[in-house]
Design a protein around this motif. Structure first.
Motif, short mmCIF file in Angstrom:
data_model
loop_
_atom_site.label_atom_id
_atom_site.label_comp_id
_atom_site.label_asym_id
_atom_site.label_seq_id
_atom_site.Cartn_x
_atom_site.Cartn_y
_atom_site.Cartn_z
N PHE A 8 0.79 -1.09 -0.16
CA PHE A 8 0.07 0.11 0.10
C PHE A 8 0.96 1.29 0.11
CE2 PHE A 8 -2.64 -3.10 2.15
CZ PHE A 8 -3.43 -3.45 1.16
N GLY A 9 1.98 1.30 -0.83
CA GLY A 9 2.97 2.33 -0.81
C GLY A 9 3.86 2.89 0.51
N VAL A 10 3.58 1.91 1.37
CA VAL A 10 4.25 2.35 2.70
C VAL A 10 5.52 1.29 2.93
CG1 VAL A 10 4.12 2.68 5.14
CG2 VAL A 10 2.26 3.09 3.52
N ALA A 11 6.70 1.86 2.42
CA ALA A 11 7.95 0.96 2.49
C ALA A 11 8.44 1.24 4.06
CB ALA A 11 8.82 1.56 1.40
N MET A 12 8.16 0.09 4.73
CA MET A 12 8.37 0.30 6.20
C MET A 12 9.10 -1.18 6.68
SD MET A 12 4.88 -0.05 7.98
CE MET A 12 4.13 -1.92 8.32
N LYS A 13 9.73 -0.83 7.93
CA LYS A 13 10.28 -1.73 8.51
C LYS A 13 9.30 -2.06 9.68
CE LYS A 13 14.48 -2.99 9.05
NZ LYS A 13 16.04 -3.20 9.56
N HIS A 14 8.79 -2.92 10.24
CA HIS A 14 7.96 -3.28 11.18
C HIS A 14 8.44 -4.05 12.33
CE1 HIS A 14 4.64 -5.49 13.45
NE2 HIS A 14 4.13 -4.31 13.41
N VAL A 15 8.44 -3.54 13.46
CA VAL A 15 8.88 -3.90 14.72
C VAL A 15 8.09 -4.30 15.50
CG1 VAL A 15 10.81 -3.70 16.52
CG2 VAL A 15 10.95 -2.56 14.25
N ALA A 16 7.77 -5.61 15.84
CA ALA A 16 6.89 -6.27 16.46
C ALA A 16 7.22 -5.75 18.17
CB ALA A 16 6.53 -7.72 16.64
#
Length: 866
Positions: free
Chosen positions: A376-384
């Motif tokens: 969805f256009g959000v280039a991110m690193k997700h940290v749980a």
């Protein structure tokens, strides 16, 4: 004068030698770049295995692959002949394929003459494969040294590149791969036991650096310079899985502006083995030098048998394209422009979404679905929560721009901190427990004392009685609890996380313009991320969202919804010409592609004003999911008398199930057009559907973005499935039942051999027939042809894909008719509409394929199926 002359010559000779050495090393680097990267099992995403060959034609690549790997790029001729016998390939398909290979009109004449030439098994690429020193040693001694060399390198590489699976680290893991191998090999007696009596002495005599090793090997082997890169490529392919993994490391490093040379080091290791064999097998060197003439890279005429198979494959693709275009005849179904939809659901363009979208739309005329890249256009690193680092939730072509962390909301700060500490403690305990179970000593105690306590779980798993525990945060029917874990968007200087306000506005605009959804927004706009529920499946991430880097897309959906619900961002969007209605609510959803369950995320955030709409949507979810499961059950082989819902869910938690779902098998087309062009059409889960309206894209920047990113990624997926089908032994992962996870990064097939790449055989074959139809991607775009051409001209990579035949490009006109085929070099060919065949709306192209292959579903001897 003589002394002076010699003094002048010496620097010149030294410089020439240095230039020669530099040239050899660069040739080696160029050779390993011809192997596509491979990512680890933690984020197993699709890669085009022909990535380095898009600047060549399909036919030329076939010759190269035969020479360096003995690999095929077409199916065995029997498949095409059966398709001809059944009428699936028709006369017009053969004529069209012959026209595209016009240089062979003289060779084959008419299609009738071509068919008379088809007797026999077809082209055999094995006979063109170059022999290495190890191959010659195998022939000379009767012992399979080629396999032995691959095994020894693979065992070493598994320890060197290990990502935490092994409890005991290699003591040389901090060194470069070549240096680490040389240090270990100098102590390794195994090759000497195998018969190389002077192996360790040979290793100690090798150069200390990989570049010196490559140069020394080139001199010792005496490979003709014209064939040097081909020989280096051949050696790299013999350990191609490990070189591919190293290429993945280099790819990631390059994205971050760094360099990583592990792939070239691995080639140096393979060359070192060539030298060790020459040193220690009597008579080998004399025999070897007799084979060097075969390495000449001189241009040869293409084998007529290969040319014939290429034409047959072209006809096979023309046949499939006729069926596809027939299913896309102008669609009379179109929502009135003044009717506002109640729900707009944005799904990933993944082909599995096509099925669930169709069934969801069938539940209500007030539901409209759209397609967009699943991150969805959000280039991110997700940290749980409780983690120090996270995974990249964006395509492999991109670098994550934002770090998004999780935290508890809806409770006091003190309570949130207490829960976070408890969460972290549970994580540390789980890690320690795993270490205890896996320890070299403690594992025995674990089995002796605890093992019997696992009996109930083992029996439950074996009989399919155990069910995964659902996470209440993501359950569609969870309560509206005030406390929830949520992505934190507010910037934090402490850990460099969050998204600045200005960036949020830019992201919001990019999402809506990328969807060409700048007007007519519904009351609820749902972003649906997707993931897959499976157990005991090393390639599980390959079933998750490829656009999210092999991760579940729900986190990207949650972030996108939060960004677009931000009141400040909405006010800023008005200044940019996008007026989001006050009553529009953006909501995050989730699609489990294995069970086809649809759910709502973060339900506690939905205001009372929209909860009635949401409850009605959940009822539609239930009906759509059940209907989609019934459709997919036929391909899964579930009996019609069975309880389909329960049977499909059971596959997701059955640890013996090698085919929990079909993933993207069957992918054939990438369609860029408004949804009303395809709504109500049964495309059989074979089409990537990207929403796009060129009338709202004034400068065609959105078209450029689609063609340079999602379209390219779709071609990667298509070609990975293609290659894993036409030659699973080379480009696939082999039999899942024989897989052993190695280094927590990949799999071996059995207890040795090379690291496997590509898809398991069970991902493309049912055990009785091929499920994936090997077709290059057909791209259909509704946009002016000059706009499409302009994008192609501006991007060399697109020119290679389209002009060299790696994708088939078609244009759709304003009436929804596919009118032209792109023939390369800015040339378009008008399509004869009378040639379209008719496919009824209740029969999908994929169903046609399954039915037509039943009579030719013999299992080829080279593919053991379980």
């Amino acid at each position: 004068m003589h002394v002076a002359h010699e003094a002048k010559r010496e620097p010149s000779t030294s410089t020439a030698h240095a230039m020669c050495a530099e040239s050899v090393v660069e040739t080696a680097a160029s050779a390993v770049r011809k192997i596509a990267p491979l990512w680890s099992l933690q984020n197993f995403v699709a890669v085009n295995p022909y990535l380095a060959f898009t600047d060549r034609s399909f036919g030329d690549t076939a010759e190269v692959m035969a020479r360096v790997a003995g690999a095929r790029v077409t199916m065995r001729r029997e498949l095409y002949l059966n398709a001809l016998a059944e009428g699936r390939i028709q006369q017009r398909d053969l004529d069209a394929a012959l026209d595209e290979a016009s240089s062979n009109r003289t060779e084959f004449g008419t299609s009738a003459r071509l068919l008379r030439r088809c007797a026999g098994p077809g082209w055999n690429p094995e006979r063109l494969r170059l022999r290495t020193v190890a191959d010659v040693a195998s022939e000379l001694t009767g012992r399979n040294w080629s396999r032995q060399v691959t095994d020894r390198i693979s065992f070493w590489a598994a320890a060197h590149f290990d990502r935490g699976q092994s409890m005991w680290r290699s003591p040389w893991q901090d060194r470069s791969p070549y240096e680490a191998w040389r240090a270990e090999a100098a102590l390794d007696r195994t090759p000497e036991v195998m018969g190389l009596t002077g192996y360790r002495a040979s290793v100690r005599a090798l150069p200390e650096s990989p570049d010196e090793m490559i140069v020394a090997a080139e001199t010792r082997l005496g490979i003709p310079r014209a064939g040097l890169e081909t020989y280096f490529h051949r050696l790299s392919r013999s350990i191609g899985g490990w070189v591919a993994y190293a290429r993945g490391l280099g790819w990631d490093a390059a994205l971050h502006g760094d360099s990583e040379n592990s792939a070239t080091d691995l080639l140096a290791v393979r060359l070192a083995w060539e030298i060790c064999l020459l040193d220690n097998i009597p008579g080998l060197e004399a025999v070897w030098f007799g084979w060097r003439h075969s390495f000449s890279e001189g241009r040869r005429e293409r084998d007529p048998e290969l040319e014939l198979d290429l034409i047959l494959h072209g006809a096979y693709e023309h046949s499939a394209q006729r069926r596809l275009l027939a299913s896309l005849s102008p669609n009379p179904v179109r929502r009135p422009p003044d009717l506002r939809p109640r729900i707009q659901a944005v799904f990933c363009i993944d082909v599995r979404s096509e099925v669930i979208r169709r069934h969801l739309e069938a539940q209500s005329p007030e539901i409209e679905t759209m397609g967009f890249a699943g991150f969805f256009g959000v280039a991110m690193k997700h940290v749980a929560l409780g983690r120090q680092d996270g995974g990249s939730h964006c395509p492999a072509l991109l670098v994550p721009r934002y770090r998004i962390e999780e935290a508890f909301e809806g409770v006091s700060e003190r309570q949130a901190q207490r829960w976070a500490r408890q969460h972290a403690q549970r994580g540390r305990f789980a890690k320690a427990w795993k270490a205890f179970r896996s320890g070299a000593v403690s594992s025995f105690g674990f089995v002796e004392t605890i093992g019997l306590g696992y009996a109930a779980k083992l029996v439950g798993d074996t009989l399919g009685l155990t069910r995964p525990t659902p996470d209440p945060r993501y359950s569609g029917h969870s309560s509206h609890s005030a406390a929830h874990l949520a992505p934190q968007l507010e910037p934090s200087e402490q850990n460099e996380s969050g998204i600045p306000h200005a960036d949020r506005v830019a992201l919001a605009e990019g999402i809506l313009r990328g969807l060409t959804l700048t007007t007519g927004l519904a009351r609820i706009v749902l972003f649906v991320g997707h993931g897959a529920t499976t157990v005991n499946n090393p390639h599980a991430t390959g079933l998750d969202c490829g656009a999210c880097g092999g991760h579940d897309g729900k986190e990207n959906a949650r972030v996108a919804a939060r960004i677009l619900n931000d009141s400040m961002a909405r006010r800023a969007l008005r200044d940019r010409g996008i007026d989001v209605p006050e009553d529009t609510l953006f909501v995050a959803g989730h699609h489990d592609t294995t069970t086809d369950e649809l759910s709502i995320l973060d339900r506690s955030l939905v205001p009372l004003s929209h909860r009635h709409d949401l409850d009605e949507l959940l009822n539609c979810f239930d009906a759509a999911s059940s209907s989609a499961r019934r459709e997919r059950s036929r391909a899964l082989g579930i009996p019609s008398h069975a309880s389909v819902d329960e049977a499909v869910r059971a596959r997701s938690c059955d640890w013996s199930q090698v085919r929990p779902e079909w993933g993207l098998a069957g992918c054939q087309a990438f369609i860029v057009a408004p949804r009303y062009r395809t709504v109500g059409r049964n495309l059989g889960g074979r089409a990537f559907l990207h929403s796009y309206d060129w009338r709202r894209d004034k400068d065609f920047s959105t078209l450029e973005q689609i063609m340079t990113a999602p379209m390219v990624v779709a071609s990667w997926i298509s070609l990975q499935y293609f290659a894993s089908t036409v030659d699973n032994a080379t480009f696939g992962a082999g039999d899942k039942v024989l897989h052993n996870v190695v280094g927590a990064l990949g799999v071996l097939e059995g207890n040795g051999g090379d690291l496997r790449v590509g898809l398991p055989l069970q991902s493309v074959h049912s055990g009785t027939q091929w499920v994936h139809e090997p077709l290059r991607l057909s791209v259909i775009i509704e946009a002016p042809r000059d706009a499409i051409e302009r994008v192609i001209r501006q991007h060399a990579a697109l020119r290679e894909l389209t002009d060299n035949g790696w994708i088939h490009l078609f244009s759709m006109d304003e009436l929804g008719v596919v009118t032209h085929r792109y023939r390369g070099d800015a040339r378009w060919q008008a399509l004869d509409q009378s040639h379209a065949i008719q496919v009824s709306d209740d029969q999908s192209p994929s169903e046609t394929y399954h039915e037509s292959t039943t009579s030719r579903s013999r299992i080829e001897e080279s593919y053991p199926i379980v």
